[in-house]
Design a protein around this motif. Structure first.
Motif, PDB file in Angstrom:
ATOM      1  N   ASP A   1      35.647  38.579  59.337  1.00 60.56           N
ATOM      2  CA  ASP A   1      37.036  37.681  58.064  1.00 60.56           C
ATOM      3  C   ASP A   1      37.514  36.624  59.175  1.00 60.56           C
ATOM      4  OD1 ASP A   1      37.352  40.051  56.489  1.00 60.56           O
ATOM      5  OD2 ASP A   1      38.833  41.320  57.905  1.00 60.56           O
ATOM      6  N   PHE A   2      37.642  35.719  58.010  1.00 61.64           N
ATOM      7  CA  PHE A   2      38.473  34.265  58.535  1.00 61.64           C
ATOM      8  C   PHE A   2      39.699  33.491  58.137  1.00 61.64           C
ATOM      9  CE2 PHE A   2      35.459  32.097  56.181  1.00 61.64           C
ATOM     10  CZ  PHE A   2      36.091  30.690  56.069  1.00 61.64           C
ATOM     11  N   VAL A   3      40.442  33.195  59.045  1.00 62.70           N
ATOM     12  CA  VAL A   3      41.121  32.196  58.647  1.00 62.70           C
ATOM     13  C   VAL A   3      41.954  30.459  59.498  1.00 62.70           C
ATOM     14  CG1 VAL A   3      43.776  31.485  58.705  1.00 62.70           C
ATOM     15  CG2 VAL A   3      42.930  34.045  58.407  1.00 62.70           C
ATOM     16  N   ALA A   4      40.700  29.700  58.845  1.00 59.81           N
ATOM     17  CA  ALA A   4      41.085  28.299  59.763  1.00 59.81           C
ATOM     18  C   ALA A   4      41.297  27.496  59.173  1.00 59.81           C
ATOM     19  CB  ALA A   4      39.222  28.231  59.104  1.00 59.81           C
ATOM     20  N   THR A   5      42.721  26.471  59.759  1.00 61.09           N
ATOM     21  CA  THR A   5      42.837  25.273  58.951  1.00 61.09           C
ATOM     22  C   THR A   5      42.321  23.753  59.638  1.00 61.09           C
ATOM     23  OG1 THR A   5      45.505  26.261  58.928  1.00 61.09           O
ATOM     24  CG2 THR A   5      45.446  24.343  58.835  1.00 61.09           C
ATOM     25  N   LYS A   6      42.510  23.353  58.229  1.00 59.87           N
ATOM     26  CA  LYS A   6      42.041  21.865  59.128  1.00 59.87           C
ATOM     27  C   LYS A   6      42.265  20.594  58.331  1.00 59.87           C
ATOM     28  CE  LYS A   6      38.098  23.291  55.823  1.00 59.87           C
ATOM     29  NZ  LYS A   6      36.589  23.207  55.139  1.00 59.87           N
ATOM     30  N   GLY A   7      41.431  19.512  58.528  1.00 63.44           N
ATOM     31  CA  GLY A   7      41.845  17.801  57.235  1.00 63.44           C
ATOM     32  C   GLY A   7      42.511  17.072  58.299  1.00 63.44           C
ATOM     33  N   TYR A   8      42.758  16.626  57.979  1.00 58.20           N
ATOM     34  CA  TYR A   8      43.444  15.014  58.407  1.00 58.20           C
ATOM     35  C   TYR A   8      44.977  15.565  59.216  1.00 58.20           C
ATOM     36  CZ  TYR A   8      39.684  12.809  55.042  1.00 58.20           C
ATOM     37  OH  TYR A   8      38.757  13.155  54.706  1.00 58.20           O
ATOM     38  N   ASP A   9      44.458  14.531  60.453  1.00 60.31           N
ATOM     39  CA  ASP A   9      46.018  13.787  60.770  1.00 60.31           C
ATOM     40  C   ASP A   9      46.657  12.652  60.511  1.00 60.31           C
ATOM     41  OD1 ASP A   9      44.734  11.770  62.139  1.00 60.31           O
ATOM     42  OD2 ASP A   9      44.932  12.632  64.184  1.00 60.31           O
ATOM     43  N   ARG A  10      47.701  11.962  61.005  1.00 58.50           N
ATOM     44  CA  ARG A  10      48.803  11.244  60.768  1.00 58.50           C
ATOM     45  C   ARG A  10      48.283   9.487  61.109  1.00 58.50           C
ATOM     46  NH1 ARG A  10      51.766  14.566  63.147  1.00 58.50           N
ATOM     47  NH2 ARG A  10      53.996  15.525  62.408  1.00 58.50           N
ATOM     48  N   ARG A  11      46.537   9.014  61.850  1.00 60.23           N
ATOM     49  CA  ARG A  11      46.494   8.468  62.832  1.00 60.23           C
ATOM     50  C   ARG A  11      45.492   8.226  60.832  1.00 60.23           C
ATOM     51  NH1 ARG A  11      45.507   9.560  68.828  1.00 60.23           N
ATOM     52  NH2 ARG A  11      47.351   9.127  69.344  1.00 60.23           N
ATOM     53  N   ILE A  12      44.357   9.526  60.773  1.00 65.85           N
ATOM     54  CA  ILE A  12      43.303   9.145  59.448  1.00 65.85           C
ATOM     55  C   ILE A  12      44.038   8.235  57.918  1.00 65.85           C
ATOM     56  CG2 ILE A  12      41.321  10.063  58.155  1.00 65.85           C
ATOM     57  CD1 ILE A  12      41.476  11.880  60.407  1.00 65.85           C
TER      58      ILE A  12
ATOM     59  N   THR B   1      44.390  25.221  54.846  1.00 62.58           N
ATOM     60  CA  THR B   1      44.178  26.337  54.752  1.00 62.58           C
ATOM     61  C   THR B   1      42.530  27.879  54.694  1.00 62.58           C
ATOM     62  OG1 THR B   1      46.326  26.549  56.579  1.00 62.58           O
ATOM     63  CG2 THR B   1      44.656  29.299  56.126  1.00 62.58           C
ATOM     64  N   ASP B   2      41.895  27.627  54.475  1.00 54.97           N
ATOM     65  CA  ASP B   2      40.438  28.582  54.446  1.00 54.97           C
ATOM     66  C   ASP B   2      41.165  29.637  54.268  1.00 54.97           C
ATOM     67  OD1 ASP B   2      40.119  26.521  52.623  1.00 54.97           O
ATOM     68  OD2 ASP B   2      38.401  26.000  54.073  1.00 54.97           O
ATOM     69  N   SER B   3      40.211  30.950  53.249  1.00 56.74           N
ATOM     70  CA  SER B   3      40.810  32.125  54.903  1.00 56.74           C
ATOM     71  C   SER B   3      39.368  33.126  53.624  1.00 56.74           C
ATOM     72  CB  SER B   3      41.823  33.401  54.250  1.00 56.74           C
ATOM     73  OG  SER B   3      42.339  32.835  53.120  1.00 56.74           O
ATOM     74  N   SER B   4      38.819  33.652  53.860  1.00 57.23           N
ATOM     75  CA  SER B   4      37.823  34.738  53.371  1.00 57.23           C
ATOM     76  C   SER B   4      37.553  35.949  54.283  1.00 57.23           C
ATOM     77  CB  SER B   4      36.379  33.924  53.667  1.00 57.23           C
ATOM     78  OG  SER B   4      35.040  35.170  53.447  1.00 57.23           O
TER      79      SER B   4
ATOM     80  N   SER C   1      41.562  28.981  48.846  1.00 56.56           N
ATOM     81  CA  SER C   1      42.034  27.515  49.996  1.00 56.56           C
ATOM     82  C   SER C   1      43.506  27.767  49.530  1.00 56.56           C
ATOM     83  CB  SER C   1      41.264  26.429  49.189  1.00 56.56           C
ATOM     84  OG  SER C   1      39.987  26.612  49.827  1.00 56.56           O
ATOM     85  N   LEU C   2      44.509  27.050  50.592  1.00 60.99           N
ATOM     86  CA  LEU C   2      45.660  26.589  50.148  1.00 60.99           C
ATOM     87  C   LEU C   2      45.730  25.074  50.743  1.00 60.99           C
ATOM     88  CD1 LEU C   2      48.618  27.355  49.373  1.00 60.99           C
ATOM     89  CD2 LEU C   2      48.998  28.444  52.078  1.00 60.99           C
ATOM     90  N   TYR C   3      46.268  24.592  49.825  1.00 65.47           N
ATOM     91  CA  TYR C   3      47.495  23.347  49.642  1.00 65.47           C
ATOM     92  C   TYR C   3      48.328  23.252  50.929  1.00 65.47           C
ATOM     93  CZ  TYR C   3      42.489  21.415  47.859  1.00 65.47           C
ATOM     94  OH  TYR C   3      41.510  21.912  47.456  1.00 65.47           O
TER      95      TYR C   3
ATOM     96  N   PHE D   1      27.392  30.093  43.085  1.00 65.59           N
ATOM     97  CA  PHE D   1      28.732  29.131  42.721  1.00 65.59           C
ATOM     98  C   PHE D   1      28.969  28.999  43.878  1.00 65.59           C
ATOM     99  CE2 PHE D   1      28.057  32.943  40.507  1.00 65.59           C
ATOM    100  CZ  PHE D   1      28.424  32.825  38.976  1.00 65.59           C
ATOM    101  N   ASN D   2      30.235  27.297  43.980  1.00 63.78           N
ATOM    102  CA  ASN D   2      30.062  26.853  44.595  1.00 63.78           C
ATOM    103  C   ASN D   2      31.634  27.302  45.214  1.00 63.78           C
ATOM    104  OD1 ASN D   2      32.985  25.100  44.240  1.00 63.78           O
ATOM    105  ND2 ASN D   2      31.871  24.596  42.999  1.00 63.78           N
ATOM    106  N   ASP D   3      31.631  27.132  47.270  1.00 61.37           N
ATOM    107  CA  ASP D   3      33.057  27.397  47.658  1.00 61.37           C
ATOM    108  C   ASP D   3      34.357  27.187  47.153  1.00 61.37           C
ATOM    109  OD1 ASP D   3      31.903  30.191  48.663  1.00 61.37           O
ATOM    110  OD2 ASP D   3      31.856  29.524  50.208  1.00 61.37           O
TER     111      ASP D   3
END
Length: 717
Positions: A325-336, A350-353, A389-391, A490-492
């Motif tokens: 089981d995992f929960v992971a938040t990822k993405g771009y910061d303000r500089r990017i 945030t992805d969870s599985s 996936s939650l945006y 099938f893709n994730d």
């Protein structure tokens, strides 16, 4: 901005491949020169002693590596600990011909062996390398699992679908933990270092009754990220890991024994992070503090292995259940986002599985050291997995469920043709059924959702044939041709029904010529191989900017190369290990509509350097008594790793510079106790681990940790 994002290694200094090859060739000579002075009597005693026999389970039995008719690398548990290889990823990075693309999270690893593997990994099920832990198959996405109390780790190179099944088109990883014994034994290991690095680890085992033995091992570790938060100048994350394994071995008599293993690992606050390049002297992200604090991953493994020996064969049953089981938040910061869009904001997902896999493997095989090797088996597995996936910016939500049922029968045999030649042949038939159910919400789960359901069925054959020749009692030559397969699916990352069309299966044909040498006293081992792999329909993620559909695009690849690997244990306490790899991996068919831009035929495959290698030098010498120490001894170990330049992505937008990394460990022993000091990245090499192309003026990536040092203590009993 394209979605999903990819992370690949980035720029650094170009590697001098010639210097690496010379170092490999001259290491034994340096050892002889350095060893000219040791005491002759002690040296003679060492020379007269044979080292213990090393066995591997590369073909679901116990064999010497020299007798296995394909390429493999073996890392013993003692080298895992001495080299401070804290997880499976670390071991893979030190194996010749293996490349790992992982941007730092606990569930991100994409492993390629000899240039074969997904160009972009399109799902958790899209692995080209299968990982087996004590005989239980797990996704290579779990390569961040801790390496504690292990006996050995084997990297099997080339297609391994014959015996290890689905998604092993590039190879397989076998992790074997230490089994309980009748003797009471164990160890304690403690470390502390810079950047908040700490490790507490131990194991104890022995006889519990006349028929029952047990062993329990535990590890707790953590560190502070070397990437800071620009808002408070504190580490972005402080990853923590806790792992526990318990095993019971029951000797039921009459050739029957049962091994029960229960294992779990909890990982907290580990995050894949992407920074605007160049990173500067103090890499940092402009994000809300604590944004990654909810990241977690929990894995569990339960297995029961039963072995029963007949007069001239063995029956083995392995029943297993794994959870992840995992929960992971990822993405771009303000500089990017400022660089991309001209305005700063946080873009986070945030992805969870949840994953549940049950499996049963039943096989009938020859005994170790039998003149004729053979194995026949049947396998069943059932996987139930979600990936949501939650945006966080707009509330868009995708819920996805994937189920896989697989059945297989397999067999392989090695037949002596005469005193020198042996013929090996193997075949596996696999049938799989996969289903997908998706539910897509715009603006949150309260809004009406769009549903989607699909199913695919597939059956396929994998196999290999090999011919080996015993040149003499210590040297074997071999040739092998193998067919590998990576199944449909099938893709994730589907965001709407048009995204979820099943992707094609990938297949590979591999041809290899090699040799393996092991001296009679087992102090010198040397192996080498040349190979060619041709892959059809490997996988990349596609992105349609008009419909925003995320799909899977297929492309053919070809890789060819050469490897050389060896170990030498000399008199006087010196030991050396080295490996060098050359890989020429190219994409041989064009791919359009790919995230990041079209891919041209002739491009180099991403993340794969032409040249890479490693060199290890170790020394141990007993010392005269001093400071009241009754049996002092000095040891040191120096590890050098060299990685050449490689493309950042399949489009070859930019190359990632090579780097060279040097690690040192020095210890003072006294009987069962040892105090030691270690330094990681001794020369403070500043290099990029991964890189991503976002626009002609914006590239992102992840920097490696600079120099760090610490001390440790180990006690064995």
């Amino acid at each position: 901005m394209s979605y999903p994002k990819y992370f690949a290694p980035a720029t650094g200094r170009r590697t001098d491949a010639l210097a690496l090859a010379i170092a490999l060739a001259l290491a034994p000579c340096a050892a002889v020169a350095a060893d000219a002075a040791p005491d002759a009597e002690a040296a003679a005693a060492v020379d007269a002693t044979e080292l213990p026999t090393v066995t591997v389970s590369a073909r679901l039995g116990q064999e010497r590596p020299k007798d296995v008719p394909f390429g493999l690398s073996v890392t013993r548990g003692s080298d895992v600990e001495a080299g401070r290889l804290l997880d499976v990823e670390d071991v893979l990075r030190n194996s010749p011909g293996v490349d790992v693309n992982s941007y730092g999270g606990a569930n991100d690893a994409n492993v390629r062996i000899r240039g074969v593997g997904s160009l972009n990994q399109v799902s958790m099920d899209d692995g080209s390398v299968v990982m087996n832990i004590d005989g239980v198959a797990m996704s290579v996405r779990h390569a961040s699992l801790a390496t504690f109390d292990v006996d050995r780790i084997e990297v099997l190179k080339g297609p391994q679908g014959t015996l290890f099944g689905r998604n092993s088109e590039a190879g397989a990883i076998n992790v074997t933990s230490r089994r309980p014994t009748r003797e009471r034994e164990g160890y304690l290991r403690l470390e502390a270092g810079q950047d908040g690095q700490h490790l507490e680890e131990g194991a104890v085992g022995g006889a519990l009754s006349d028929q029952l033995s047990g062993r329990i091992a535990v590890r707790n570790s953590g560190s502070d990220s070397w990437i800071e938060n620009a808002n408070d100048d504190k580490p972005m994350v402080e990853p923590r890991e806790t792992a526990l394994r318990g095993s019971l071995l029951w000797d039921a008599g009459e050739g029957t024994e049962a091994l029960l293993i229960v294992e779990g690992q909890n990982t907290r606050h580990k995050a894949g992070m992407e920074l605007l390049r160049p990173f500067g002297d103090r890499p940092s992200l402009d994000l809300t503090p604590g944004v990654f604090d909810g990241n977690r991953k929990d894995t569990r493994r339960y297995s029961l292995q039963i072995d029963h020996e007949l007069d001239a064969s063995r029956i083995t049953s392995i029943t297993a259940h794994t959870r992840a089981d995992f929960v992971a938040t990822k993405g771009y910061d303000r500089r990017i986002t400022q660089a991309l869009y001209g305005m700063p904001f946080e873009y986070l997902v945030t992805d969870s599985s949840d994953e549940r896999v049950s499996s049963q493997d039943l096989r009938w095989s020859s005994l170790p050291d039998a003149q004729r090797f053979w194995v026949l088996g049947a396998n069943w597995s059932k996987s139930e997995r979600s990936f949501d996936s939650l945006y966080l910016g707009n509330g868009n939500l995708q819920r996805r469920d994937f189920d896989t049922d697989g059945y297989a029968v397999y067999g392989e045999s090695t037949i002596p043709l005469n005193d020198a030649f042996k013929l090996t042949g193997g075949l596996r038939y696999t049938n799989e059924r996969k289903t997908y159910n998706g539910l897509y919400f715009t603006g949150g789960s309260a809004a009406p959702g769009v549903s989607d359901a699909r199913r695919v069925d597939e059956d396929y054959l994998t196999g290999r044939v090999a011919l080996s020749y015993a040149l003499n009692p210590t040297t074997n030559l071999y040739s092998v041709a193998a067919r590998g397969h990576k199944s449909r699916g099938f893709n994730d990352y589907s965001t709407q029904p048009i995204d979820s069309l099943p992707y094609k299966a990938a297949s590979v044909d591999t041809y290899e010529l090699g040799f393996k040498h092991e001296s009679a006293d087992r102090r010198l081992s040397l192996s080498g191989a040349v190979y060619l792999s041709e892959v059809s329909d490997d996988h990349l993620l596609g992105y349609d900017f008009n419909t925003m559909a995320v799909s899977t695009v297929n492309a053919d690849t070809r890789s060819k190369g050469v490897e050389l690997e060896g170990q030498w244990r000399l008199a006087g306490g010196w030991s050396f290990g080295a490996g060098v790899s050359y890989i020429d991996a190219k994409i041989t068919s064009p791919a359009t509509g790919v995230s990041g831009g079209d891919v041209a035929a002739g491009n180099r495959a991403p993340d794969i350097p032409h040249w890479s290698g490693n060199l290890t030098a170790g020394y141990r010498r007993e010392l005269p008594t001093f400071w009241g120490l009754s049996a002092p001894a000095l040891n040191f170990r120096l590890d050098y790793r060299s990685i050449g330049s490689r493309p950042a992505d399949p489009q070859n937008h930019f190359d990632l510079g090579g780097y060279q990394k040097l690690d040192l460990r020095v210890g003072l022993e006294n009987g069962p106790a040892e105090f030691y000091a270690w330094a990681d990245n001794l020369t403070d090499e500043r290099y990029d681990l991964y890189g991503n192309y976002s626009s002609p003026t914006v590239t992102t990536g992840v920097p490696a940790r600079g120099r760090s040092a610490g001390v440790g203590f180990r006690y064995a009993f």
